[in-house]
Write a protein that holds these residues in place. Structure first.
Motif, PDB file in Angstrom:
ATOM      1  N   ARG A  13       0.798  -1.234   0.000  1.00  0.00           N
ATOM      2  CA  ARG A  13       0.000   0.000   0.000  1.00  0.00           C
ATOM      3  C   ARG A  13       0.826   1.277   0.000  1.00  0.00           C
ATOM      4  O   ARG A  13       0.265   2.371  -0.046  1.00  0.00           O
ATOM      5  CB  ARG A  13      -0.914   0.009   1.236  1.00  0.00           C
ATOM      6  CG  ARG A  13      -1.902  -1.143   1.284  1.00  0.00           C
ATOM      7  CD  ARG A  13      -2.777  -1.052   2.523  1.00  0.00           C
ATOM      8  NE  ARG A  13      -2.003  -1.220   3.742  1.00  0.00           N
ATOM      9  CZ  ARG A  13      -2.455  -0.946   4.965  1.00  0.00           C
ATOM     10  NH1 ARG A  13      -3.674  -0.466   5.121  1.00  0.00           N
ATOM     11  NH2 ARG A  13      -1.692  -1.139   6.027  1.00  0.00           N
ATOM     12  N   TRP A 131       9.625   6.629  13.707  1.00  0.00           N
ATOM     13  CA  TRP A 131       8.526   6.653  12.750  1.00  0.00           C
ATOM     14  C   TRP A 131       7.439   7.597  13.228  1.00  0.00           C
ATOM     15  O   TRP A 131       7.208   7.768  14.421  1.00  0.00           O
ATOM     16  CB  TRP A 131       7.932   5.247  12.523  1.00  0.00           C
ATOM     17  CG  TRP A 131       7.825   4.366  13.734  1.00  0.00           C
ATOM     18  CD1 TRP A 131       7.029   4.541  14.833  1.00  0.00           C
ATOM     19  CD2 TRP A 131       8.552   3.151  13.963  1.00  0.00           C
ATOM     20  NE1 TRP A 131       7.220   3.517  15.724  1.00  0.00           N
ATOM     21  CE2 TRP A 131       8.142   2.644  15.228  1.00  0.00           C
ATOM     22  CE3 TRP A 131       9.504   2.426  13.242  1.00  0.00           C
ATOM     23  CZ2 TRP A 131       8.649   1.458  15.774  1.00  0.00           C
ATOM     24  CZ3 TRP A 131      10.002   1.252  13.794  1.00  0.00           C
ATOM     25  CH2 TRP A 131       9.581   0.785  15.033  1.00  0.00           C
ATOM     26  N   TYR A 132       6.827   8.286  12.296  1.00  0.00           N
ATOM     27  CA  TYR A 132       5.598   9.020  12.609  1.00  0.00           C
ATOM     28  C   TYR A 132       4.702   9.006  11.389  1.00  0.00           C
ATOM     29  O   TYR A 132       5.168   8.913  10.249  1.00  0.00           O
ATOM     30  CB  TYR A 132       5.869  10.452  13.111  1.00  0.00           C
ATOM     31  CG  TYR A 132       6.500  11.394  12.132  1.00  0.00           C
ATOM     32  CD1 TYR A 132       7.870  11.617  12.150  1.00  0.00           C
ATOM     33  CD2 TYR A 132       5.721  12.098  11.206  1.00  0.00           C
ATOM     34  CE1 TYR A 132       8.453  12.496  11.262  1.00  0.00           C
ATOM     35  CE2 TYR A 132       6.299  12.982  10.309  1.00  0.00           C
ATOM     36  CZ  TYR A 132       7.666  13.175  10.336  1.00  0.00           C
ATOM     37  OH  TYR A 132       8.247  14.043   9.450  1.00  0.00           O
ATOM     38  N   ILE A 133       3.400   9.035  11.678  1.00  0.00           N
ATOM     39  CA  ILE A 133       2.374   8.968  10.625  1.00  0.00           C
ATOM     40  C   ILE A 133       1.364  10.085  10.894  1.00  0.00           C
ATOM     41  O   ILE A 133       0.985  10.330  12.047  1.00  0.00           O
ATOM     42  CB  ILE A 133       1.667   7.578  10.641  1.00  0.00           C
ATOM     43  CG1 ILE A 133       2.643   6.439  10.288  1.00  0.00           C
ATOM     44  CG2 ILE A 133       0.425   7.550   9.740  1.00  0.00           C
ATOM     45  CD1 ILE A 133       3.073   6.347   8.828  1.00  0.00           C
ATOM     46  N   GLY A 141      -2.492   0.450   9.994  1.00  0.00           N
ATOM     47  CA  GLY A 141      -1.379  -0.486   9.779  1.00  0.00           C
ATOM     48  C   GLY A 141      -0.261   0.079   8.935  1.00  0.00           C
ATOM     49  O   GLY A 141       0.679  -0.629   8.577  1.00  0.00           O
ATOM     50  N   ALA A 167      10.174   3.648  23.401  1.00  0.00           N
ATOM     51  CA  ALA A 167       8.945   4.423  23.197  1.00  0.00           C
ATOM     52  C   ALA A 167       8.324   4.648  24.564  1.00  0.00           C
ATOM     53  O   ALA A 167       8.463   3.802  25.462  1.00  0.00           O
ATOM     54  CB  ALA A 167       7.970   3.659  22.308  1.00  0.00           C
ATOM     55  N   LYS A 180       5.677  -6.301  17.140  1.00  0.00           N
ATOM     56  CA  LYS A 180       5.318  -6.985  15.879  1.00  0.00           C
ATOM     57  C   LYS A 180       6.551  -7.216  15.006  1.00  0.00           C
ATOM     58  O   LYS A 180       6.576  -8.125  14.186  1.00  0.00           O
ATOM     59  CB  LYS A 180       4.273  -6.164  15.105  1.00  0.00           C
ATOM     60  CG  LYS A 180       2.851  -6.378  15.635  1.00  0.00           C
ATOM     61  CD  LYS A 180       1.838  -5.725  14.737  1.00  0.00           C
ATOM     62  CE  LYS A 180       1.144  -4.618  15.483  1.00  0.00           C
ATOM     63  NZ  LYS A 180       0.184  -3.861  14.703  1.00  0.00           N
TER      64      LYS A 180
HETATM   65  C1  LIG Z   1       3.178   5.401  16.561  1.00  0.00           C
HETATM   66  C2  LIG Z   1       2.557   5.647  15.181  1.00  0.00           C
HETATM   67  C3  LIG Z   1       3.679   5.871  14.170  1.00  0.00           C
HETATM   68  C4  LIG Z   1       1.707   4.447  14.776  1.00  0.00           C
HETATM   69  O1  LIG Z   1       1.226   4.685  13.450  1.00  0.00           O
HETATM   70  P1  LIG Z   1       0.004   3.834  12.830  1.00  0.00           P
HETATM   71  O2  LIG Z   1       0.136   3.896  11.361  1.00  0.00           O
HETATM   72  O3  LIG Z   1      -1.248   4.275  13.434  1.00  0.00           O
HETATM   73  O4  LIG Z   1       0.372   2.368  13.359  1.00  0.00           O
HETATM   74  P2  LIG Z   1      -0.306   1.019  12.829  1.00  0.00           P
HETATM   75  O5  LIG Z   1      -1.597   1.380  12.192  1.00  0.00           O
HETATM   76  O6  LIG Z   1       0.690   0.278  12.003  1.00  0.00           O
HETATM   77  O7  LIG Z   1      -0.540   0.227  14.165  1.00  0.00           O
HETATM   78  C5  LIG Z   1      -1.398   0.771  15.163  1.00  0.00           C
HETATM   79  C6  LIG Z   1      -2.749   0.038  15.178  1.00  0.00           C
HETATM   80  O8  LIG Z   1      -3.403   0.162  13.936  1.00  0.00           O
HETATM   81  C7  LIG Z   1      -4.402  -0.872  13.847  1.00  0.00           C
HETATM   82  N1  LIG Z   1      -4.536  -1.407  12.479  1.00  0.00           N
HETATM   83  C8  LIG Z   1      -5.559  -1.107  11.683  1.00  0.00           C
HETATM   84  N2  LIG Z   1      -5.443  -1.702  10.502  1.00  0.00           N
HETATM   85  C9  LIG Z   1      -4.297  -2.419  10.525  1.00  0.00           C
HETATM   86  C10 LIG Z   1      -3.622  -3.248   9.580  1.00  0.00           C
HETATM   87  N3  LIG Z   1      -4.105  -3.454   8.331  1.00  0.00           N
HETATM   88  N4  LIG Z   1      -2.467  -3.837   9.923  1.00  0.00           N
HETATM   89  C11 LIG Z   1      -1.942  -3.632  11.157  1.00  0.00           C
HETATM   90  N5  LIG Z   1      -2.540  -2.844  12.110  1.00  0.00           N
HETATM   91  C12 LIG Z   1      -3.704  -2.230  11.800  1.00  0.00           C
HETATM   92  C13 LIG Z   1      -4.049  -1.875  14.823  1.00  0.00           C
HETATM   93  O9  LIG Z   1      -5.056  -1.801  15.823  1.00  0.00           O
HETATM   94  C14 LIG Z   1      -2.724  -1.438  15.379  1.00  0.00           C
HETATM   95  O10 LIG Z   1      -2.685  -1.713  16.728  1.00  0.00           O
HETATM   96  P3  LIG Z   1      -2.537  -3.203  17.334  1.00  0.00           P
HETATM   97  O11 LIG Z   1      -1.083  -3.396  17.509  1.00  0.00           O
HETATM   98  O12 LIG Z   1      -3.325  -3.092  18.574  1.00  0.00           O
HETATM   99  O13 LIG Z   1      -3.106  -4.181  16.357  1.00  0.00           O
HETATM  100  C15 LIG Z   1       1.621   6.894  15.201  1.00  0.00           C
HETATM  101  O14 LIG Z   1       0.692   6.735  16.241  1.00  0.00           O
HETATM  102  C16 LIG Z   1       2.358   8.192  15.407  1.00  0.00           C
HETATM  103  O15 LIG Z   1       2.810   8.803  14.446  1.00  0.00           O
HETATM  104  N6  LIG Z   1       2.449   8.640  16.675  1.00  0.00           N
HETATM  105  C17 LIG Z   1       3.133   9.894  17.005  1.00  0.00           C
HETATM  106  C18 LIG Z   1       4.615   9.789  16.791  1.00  0.00           C
HETATM  107  C19 LIG Z   1       5.222   8.636  17.570  1.00  0.00           C
HETATM  108  O16 LIG Z   1       4.773   8.313  18.651  1.00  0.00           O
HETATM  109  N7  LIG Z   1       6.293   8.027  17.010  1.00  0.00           N
HETATM  110  C20 LIG Z   1       6.995   6.940  17.667  1.00  0.00           C
HETATM  111  C21 LIG Z   1       7.853   7.411  18.765  1.00  0.00           C
HETATM  112  S1  LIG Z   1       8.636   6.046  19.622  1.00  0.00           S
END
Ligand SMILES: CC(C)(COP(=O)(O)OP(=O)(O)OC[C@H]1O[C@@H](n2cnc3c(N)ncnc32)[C@H](O)[C@@H]1OP(=O)(O)O)[C@@H](O)C(=O)NCCC(=O)NCCS
Length: 220
Positions: A13, A131-133, A141, A167, A180
């Protein structure tokens, strides 16, 4: 460790592209969101040193954070750093720092960034990750998908030996990704992150090629 150049990586994706100036302003805007930088970007040590503030005191932590955020929120100040980073990747000046801008596949929509860089005061093949999103795209995911592609490249092509990272305890979205990826939890330490007047602990993890290649999430 192999001395190879970084390159674009692709997942189902996402496209992980080498940074270019075109997306840097948007990435900066994402990083300026408090919900992102509060857990991603610890207040740099230089601010505590320059303003003689203590990391053990919540009021000093808040003061240091305020100074840091004023600097971070100023694109005039930040732009040149972003430009220098892009140039240095383009010219392969510092091949030890790996950074990718994360795009939705086959689009120009940038949703975040993943990095793998040498860890301070450690040999070059022991690395940290980041990482950040964009909050609009979280919970789908994407961070897991981007981090997996990055680590596949770092462990299996660049052949780094170890990741050491952390973290905030509170940031389960991030440490769940580490788990993971097969990383192992090694303990907690007191960080400079805080929330509701409470200084937060951070969870430390390490990862290796063996742990990554044998991770249980791969089999699901
Ligand atoms: C931490 C961060 C990067 C996570 O980004 P994200 O893209 O939301 O992460 P993911 O979607 O891969 O995983 C989070 C949840 O998404 C959900 N999810 C939804 N669809 C999914 C899929 N197809 N595959 C995997 N997970 C999925 C899951 O619930 C997962 O949590 P789980 O482990 O309980 O299953 C984001 O919250 C962020 O940018 N935070 C602020 C910055 C930060 O904290 N950076 C890290 C500092 S250490």
């Amino acid at each position: 460790m192999n001395n190879i150049s970084s390159r674009d990586l692709h997942t189902d994706r996402l496209d992980l592209r080498l940074p270019s100036m075109g997306e840097q302003h948007r990435l900066w805007e994402i990083l300026c969101l408090e919900e992102v930088n509060n857990l991603y970007f610890p207040t740099p040590d230089r601010i505590f040193r320059k303003y003689e503030l203590s990391k053990d005191n919540i009021n000093d932590l808040k003061e240091a954070r305020k100074i840091f955020l004023t600097q971070l929120n100023n694109w005039e100040r930040q732009g040149p750093f972003y430009k220098a980073k892009v140039e240095s990747v383009k010219n392969q000046e510092d091949s030890s720092k790996f950074t990718w801008s994360v795009f939705l596949k086959d689009t120009d929509i940038v949703i975040g960034q993943v990095t793998c860089q040498p860890k301070d005061n450690e040999p070059g093949d022991i690395r940290d990750v980041g990482w950040y999103i964009d909050p609009i795209y979280q919970g789908k995911g994407y961070a897991t998908e981007a981090a997996t592609a990055m680590l596949d490249f770092m462990f299996n092509e660049v052949e780094i030996s170890k990741i050491e990272t952390s973290a905030a305890d509170y940031n389960c979205n991030s440490w769940k990704i580490m788990e993971k990826l097969g990383f192992k939890y090694t303990g907690n330490y007191i960080s400079t992150y805080y929330m509701d007047d409470k200084i937060l602990e951070c969870k430390k993890y390490f990862g290796t090629r063996e742990l990554f290649n044998n991770r249980s999430s791969k089999r699901r």
